[in-house]
Design an enzyme around this catalytic site. Structure first.
Site, PDB file in Angstrom:
ATOM      1  N   HIS A   1       1.245  -1.375   0.215  1.00 27.60           N
ATOM      2  CA  HIS A   1      -0.128   0.211  -0.257  1.00 27.60           C
ATOM      3  C   HIS A   1       0.457   1.294  -0.177  1.00 27.60           C
ATOM      4  O   HIS A   1       2.334   1.135   0.614  1.00 27.60           O
ATOM      5  CB  HIS A   1      -1.057  -0.254   0.745  1.00 27.60           C
ATOM      6  CG  HIS A   1       0.021   0.037   2.417  1.00 27.60           C
ATOM      7  ND1 HIS A   1       0.047  -1.989   2.943  1.00 27.60           N
ATOM      8  CD2 HIS A   1       0.396   0.492   3.746  1.00 27.60           C
ATOM      9  CE1 HIS A   1       0.763  -1.591   3.848  1.00 27.60           C
ATOM     10  NE2 HIS A   1       0.951  -0.893   4.104  1.00 27.60           N
TER      11      HIS A   1
ATOM     12  N   SER B   1       6.845   6.179   5.915  1.00 25.27           N
ATOM     13  CA  SER B   1       6.415   6.141   4.000  1.00 25.27           C
ATOM     14  C   SER B   1       5.730   5.170   3.773  1.00 25.27           C
ATOM     15  O   SER B   1       6.516   3.939   4.366  1.00 25.27           O
ATOM     16  CB  SER B   1       7.806   6.955   3.427  1.00 25.27           C
ATOM     17  OG  SER B   1       8.744   5.398   3.441  1.00 25.27           O
ATOM     18  N   ASP B   2       5.045   5.303   3.382  1.00 28.89           N
ATOM     19  CA  ASP B   2       4.581   4.062   2.886  1.00 28.89           C
ATOM     20  C   ASP B   2       5.441   3.423   1.231  1.00 28.89           C
ATOM     21  O   ASP B   2       5.960   4.556   1.240  1.00 28.89           O
ATOM     22  CB  ASP B   2       3.201   4.318   2.190  1.00 28.89           C
ATOM     23  CG  ASP B   2       1.927   3.237   2.389  1.00 28.89           C
ATOM     24  OD1 ASP B   2       2.945   1.943   2.545  1.00 28.89           O
ATOM     25  OD2 ASP B   2       0.542   3.358   2.368  1.00 28.89           O
ATOM     26  N   TRP B   3       4.917   1.594   0.847  1.00 34.75           N
ATOM     27  CA  TRP B   3       5.712   1.405   0.490  1.00 34.75           C
ATOM     28  C   TRP B   3       5.742   1.937  -0.620  1.00 34.75           C
ATOM     29  O   TRP B   3       4.895   2.409  -1.303  1.00 34.75           O
ATOM     30  CB  TRP B   3       5.143   0.054   0.187  1.00 34.75           C
ATOM     31  CG  TRP B   3       6.025  -0.646   1.545  1.00 34.75           C
ATOM     32  CD1 TRP B   3       6.566  -2.228   1.427  1.00 34.75           C
ATOM     33  CD2 TRP B   3       6.432  -1.175   2.896  1.00 34.75           C
ATOM     34  NE1 TRP B   3       7.191  -3.159   2.425  1.00 34.75           N
ATOM     35  CE2 TRP B   3       6.632  -2.258   3.116  1.00 34.75           C
ATOM     36  CE3 TRP B   3       5.384   0.139   3.701  1.00 34.75           C
ATOM     37  CZ2 TRP B   3       6.519  -2.006   5.224  1.00 34.75           C
ATOM     38  CZ3 TRP B   3       5.329   0.113   4.890  1.00 34.75           C
ATOM     39  CH2 TRP B   3       6.202  -0.933   5.479  1.00 34.75           C
TER      40      TRP B   3
ATOM     41  N   ALA C   1       6.588   5.353  -1.089  1.00 39.05           N
ATOM     42  CA  ALA C   1       5.771   6.742  -1.637  1.00 39.05           C
ATOM     43  C   ALA C   1       6.703   7.614  -1.435  1.00 39.05           C
ATOM     44  O   ALA C   1       6.570   8.748  -1.033  1.00 39.05           O
ATOM     45  CB  ALA C   1       5.047   6.837  -0.959  1.00 39.05           C
TER      46      ALA C   1
END
Ligand SMILES: *[C@@H]1O[C@H](CO)[C@@H](O)[C@H](O)[C@H]1NC(C)=O
Ligand SMILES: *[C@@H]1O[C@H](CO)[C@@H](O)[C@H](O)[C@H]1NC(C)=O
Ligand SMILES: *[C@@H]1O[C@H](CO)[C@@H](O)[C@H](O)[C@H]1NC(C)=O
Ligand SMILES: *[C@@H]1O[C@H](CO)[C@@H](O)[C@H](O)[C@H]1NC(C)=O
Ligand SMILES: *[C@@H]1O[C@H](CO)[C@@H](O)[C@H](O)[C@H]1NC(C)=O
Ligand SMILES: *[C@@H]1O[C@H](CO)[C@@H](O)[C@H](O)[C@H]1NC(C)=O
Ligand SMILES: *[C@@H]1O[C@H](CO)[C@@H](O)[C@H](O)[C@H]1NC(C)=O
Ligand SMILES: *[C@@H]1O[C@H](CO)[C@@H](O)[C@H](O)[C@H]1NC(C)=O
Ligand SMILES: *[C@@H]1O[C@H](CO)[C@@H](O)[C@H](O)[C@H]1NC(C)=O
Length: 836
Positions: free
Chosen positions: A2, A255-257, A259
């Site tokens: 996500h 941080s999101d993957w 992102a």
């Protein structure tokens, strides 16, 4: 995986809305209101923040002894496929259980548990998920979800969160986080912020479905809407959490993957952890790691910022009760095999990777209870509860098991059989799945009920000959699904393409009900569907919404259909007659190279939009029936003496640092004699003593003043935010916002014949011209015996009665007259009173 583009945008410098360069003059003007000023320097932690003192004392003792590279190690994930972020901390998806887990539970979705309107069940679900994560050795569970909140009913991931109402979502966030963290696991409130649709969330994905965009979607939100709607639930997350300044958030931001899109810029903009650490999956390079070490050594990122990252990470770790000798993770996301590669990408370190620990405990009972208590009875013309029916016909694929097995589609990326979980990274593998067919067949055998099922929606002649027989009670199961954008199901790129049922469900209902005068409809769905064509047919004798209930689906719905559980679930979204009645919709076609999504409806989403526009919904927000009836009486409002609101004044301390570091680059070289390099792994070391060569950064050496925002690296004391906490207050905001101003009570009597739960709801009219007619500000779920009267009590805080004032940049209770309403739904409000 996500990914929240918005987190990256936020991290890249905008304190609130994600702001991107604009491609045309025309859009530029329209976006004046969408800009919020950059906020620098990144607020540093407050080691004496109320509730965090002990955790920060432990963090200080630990972090002060670390070298610069050890600190960098804490902040940077070790790469996509290594699974661990830090040697002693493992991360796992997601918001309804452990993704890729075995012998672990698949809980009801956030949206489903929200429909219980039951704080205790919200907490218990969080606690059970926390216990399972703990049992697997997971330190951070990547949930719960308040973004998306559900701006558009077709938004693909709305089911992961709770409700388009920020108050209910806030309660959902707070209770879930408390539950998870009471088990000693860090919860991750996500996705910050305004991550409302799947289309254009990733450039590569958009290319995959035919659009050439240059950057991800930008969500453009005005300041008032940001505060009153999208940020609201994150405030409740902080109460256990725009974030570090105004809310005084003391945890860490990751941080999101995929992102993260910058190194120095994201560090200075307040990112605390880079996950999974590499620039893109499995590149072996990182915006941080070596780059962060060098950025401190060359003076671009001040030491205090890296110390702040390390302190926040370790304080969160200690705050939930973890110690430095946590047992390691005992499962592996990339394989169910017992032995496998510790470093999956490099195919290195063949060892035991799965211990297959059963962490389910008795959570199946809780899941069954939530599934039943979340079920919303939308219509009942005396058809329910069932009492040993003579002849039951179960119709529809949605009653059946998935022929491929409950986990047959990776990340549940298909719509086969009953819908008990949607698709994407927010899923968990089912340990088993009780289908409605299975549970109802068992019940029928016990009752000597004649029982037949047709589980193919298109077996029209078999269905028609079955349901046209005498004495038949037909239960039709239908669904509508959505998920995360990296999987496309039936052409739905995450977001739903429409609001109608899947598998010709509406036609199936119409066909059955044209022949059968006792047709009961059960909807499993990720949000509203359009029931307009058939809901008022006299032959449709009952309608139930059962959400996406998880592994006990069949047992939960059977409990409700047969009256073992008296339904009291309330719809956590509106059921409108047509799609346009919701206002905002998904952007399916890019309007720009960098798609610009303007949240022009402001705070008016779901029932707020419907109410503001005098639209009549079919089933309004908060609606749900029972097998008994209730009456409401005797509203009372009591004013509570509270001190006047004092905007916070004063300054922070200067940025603290913890420990020191050497400036000799030879101290930072890769220790080849001690460590064998693992391909794809992210390290804090330098290959060579030349800083520029070690980073291989193509833009290396730009002077900070040429490209960094003013004050980005400042370490002097900073003014406190007027709406934020001062040094003596809890994180979450100015303590005055949480002062109780009124208590509202009302009496509720069970006027029927059976015991049941009632969900009284309190709505407030804030009275201003831009305000929705009413907003939810309180609820409870009360058990009431026949003839019994109970008292519903709710407290209104200053926050509950305030609006965000964009000029003052603070919350104010306006002069507009304010009214409170109490009743069983957002439109059935028999009681009201004005606030003095
Ligand atoms: C950084 O972490 C890696 C493993 O993740 C370890 O091999 C290395 O020794 C650590 N380096 C420092 C300086 O702590
Ligand atoms: C996409 O757009 C960019 C910038 O306009 C252009 O350079 C690139 O060639 C385009 N790619 C495709 C596949 O059309
Ligand atoms: C440092 O960051 C840049 C991008 O800013 C990247 O291209 C480079 O590969 C990174 N270096 C390392 C050693 O990871
Ligand atoms: C809506 O989408 C579903 C799922 O893709 C599809 O089965 C259905 O036919 C669509 N409805 C309409 C009216 O196009
Ligand atoms: C509904 O009935 C019509 C007429 O018999 C038939 O053509 C159609 O396939 C049926 N559809 C479903 C979903 O049962
Ligand atoms: C209801 O069902 C009966 C059969 O029991 C049928 O004759 C009638 O037409 C149906 N009514 C509607 C409105 O579909
Ligand atoms: C860091 O501080 C310690 C303890 O005060 C001291 O022994 C050490 O020499 C210092 N190192 C550097 C690089 O300044
Ligand atoms: C550092 O050295 C390793 C091993 O030779 C190599 O794989 C990596 O690409 C190098 N990093 C940079 C930034 O040159
Ligand atoms: C300092 O190091 C960072 C990280 O590699 C790099 O991006 C930046 O350009 C460097 N700045 C200077 C002034 O050397």
């Amino acid at each position: 995986m996500h990914v929240t583009a918005l987190l990256a945008l936020w991290a890249a410098g905008s304190s609130a809305a994600g702001i991107q360069p604009l491609a045309s003059r025309e859009t530029e003007e329209r976006h004046d209101w969408a800009f919020s000023p950059p906020h620098y320097p990144s607020p540093w932690m407050n080691p004496t923040a109320v509730g965090w003192e002990v955790a920060y004392a432990k963090a200080k003792a630990f972090v002060s002894q670390l070298t610069l590279m050890e600190k960098v190690n804490l902040t940077t994930g070790v790469g996509t496929a290594q699974y661990l972020a830090l040697d002693f901390a493992a991360y796992a998806d997601g918001p309804l259980g452990i993704r890729f887990g075995d012998y672990s539970s698949a809980f009801p979705s956030g949206q489903t548990v929200a429909a219980t309107f039951d704080r205790q069940l919200l907490y218990q679900r969080g606690r059970a998920m926390g216990a399972e994560a703990k049992g697997k050795g997971v330190s951070v569970l990547l949930g719960p979800v308040a973004g998306p909140i559900g701006r558009m009913p077709t938004g693909g991931r709305n089911w992961e969160g709770f409700s388009p109402d920020p108050y209910l979502t806030g309660v959902g966030m707070a209770e879930t986080i408390k539950g998870i963290q009471d088990e000693g696991v860090i919860a991750c409130a996500k996705h910050f912020i305004a991550n409302e649709q799947e289309h254009f969330r990733q450039v590569g994905e958009a290319n995959g479905y035919g659009y050439n965009i240059t950057e991800t979607l930008s969500s453009n939100i005005d300041d008032k809407t940001m505060h009153e709607l999208y940020l609201w639930p994150f405030v409740d997350a902080t109460m256990n959490g725009l974030l570090k300044g105004e809310l005084g958030f003391q945890g860490f931001v990751l941080s999101d993957w995929q992102a993260q899109h910058g190194g120095v810029s994201t560090a200075l903009a307040g990112l605390d952890m880079s996950m999974p650490g590499d620039t893109r999956f499995n590149t072996g390079f990182s915006f941080w790691g070596t780059n962060l070490t060098v950025a401190v050594l060359n003076g671009t990122v001040p030491q205090y910022r890296v110390d702040d990252m390390a302190m926040r990470i370790m304080a969160a770790y200690f705050k939930v009760g973890m110690t430095l000798d946590q047992p390691p993770i005992n499962m592996n996301s990339w394989t169910k095999d017992t032995f496998g590669y510790r470093h999956f990408y490099a195919q290195e370190g063949y060892e035991r990777v799965n211990w297959h620990i059963d962490v389910q405990d008795d959570h199946g009972d809780l899941i069954r209870e939530i599934g039943a208590k979340a079920t919303v009875l939308l219509k009942n013309e005396g058809a329910l509860p069932l009492k040993k029916p003579r002849f039951l016909a179960v119709i529809g694929e949605d009653a059946a098991p998935n022929p491929l097995g409950p986990n047959g589609c990776p990340d549940r990326g298909c719509n086969e059989g009953t819908l008990a979980q949607s698709w994407g990274s927010g899923t968990a593998d089912f340990p088993y799945l009780v289908s409605p067919y299975e549970a109802l067949a068992l019940q029928a055998r016990q009752d000597h009920t004649r029982f037949e099922a047709v589980l193919d929606n298109y077996a029209t002649s078999q269905i028609e000959s079955l349901v046209s027989q005498e004495d038949v009670t037909a239960v039709v199961f239908v669904n509508a699904n959505s998920g995360e954008g990296y999987i496309s199901v039936d052409g739905n790129e995450g977001d739903r393409n429409n609001l109608t049922l899947w598998g010709s469900g509406d036609e199936l209902i119409k066909n059955v009900s044209s022949l059968c005068s006792n047709t009961i409809v059960v909807i499993h769905s990720v949000g509203p569907t359009l029931v307009t064509d058939w809901y008022d047919s006299p032959n449709v004798t009952a309608i139930l919404w059962a959400g996406v209930p998880g592994q006990e689906s069949g047992n939960s719905i059977t409990d409700v259909l047969y009256g073992r559980v008296n339904p009291a679930g309330r719809t956590p979204f509106s059921w409108a007659a047509k799609r346009e009645d919701y206002g905002a919709d998904v952007m399916y076609e890019p309007n720009n190279d960098i798609p610009q999504q303007d949240f022009t409806e402001g705070v008016h989403i779901d029932y707020r939009y419907i109410d503001s526009n005098n639209i009549t919904p079919i089933f309004e927000y908060g609606f749900g029936l029972s097998y008994t009836t209730f009456s409401y009486s005797d509203i009372r409002v009591e004013k509570i003496a509270a001190p006047a609101y004092e905007p916070t004044t004063g300054q922070t301390n200067p940025a603290p640092t913890f420990g020191n570091f050497s400036t000799d680059l030879s101290d930072y070289q890769f220790p080849d004699s001690l460590i064998r390099r693992i391909p794809g792994y992210i390290y804090p070391y330098l290959n060579v003593t030349d800083a520029e060569a070690a980073t291989a950064d193509p833009y290396y050496g730009l002077a900070p003043e040429e490209w960094l925002p003013p004050h980005a690296a400042e370490d002097a004391p900073q003014p406190l935010h007027p709406a934020g906490p001062d040094a003596s207050q809890q994180p979450g905001g100015n303590a005055g916002l949480f002062d109780d101003l009124y208590t509202v009570t009302a009496r509720i009597t069970n006027t029927g014949n059976v015991v049941g739960d009632e969900v009284p709801q309190l709505y407030v009219s804030l009275g201003g011209p831009e305000d929705p007619p009413r907003v939810l500000r309180g609820f409870d779920r009360l058990n009431v015996a026949p003839g019994q009267t109970v008292v519903f009590a709710a407290t209104l805080t200053r926050r509950d009665l305030s609006n965000w004032d964009t000029a003052y940049q603070d919350w104010v209770v306006t002069e507009h007259p304010k009214t409170v309403y109490v009743g069983p739904s957002s439109r059935k409000l028999p009681l009201s009173a004005t606030l003095a």
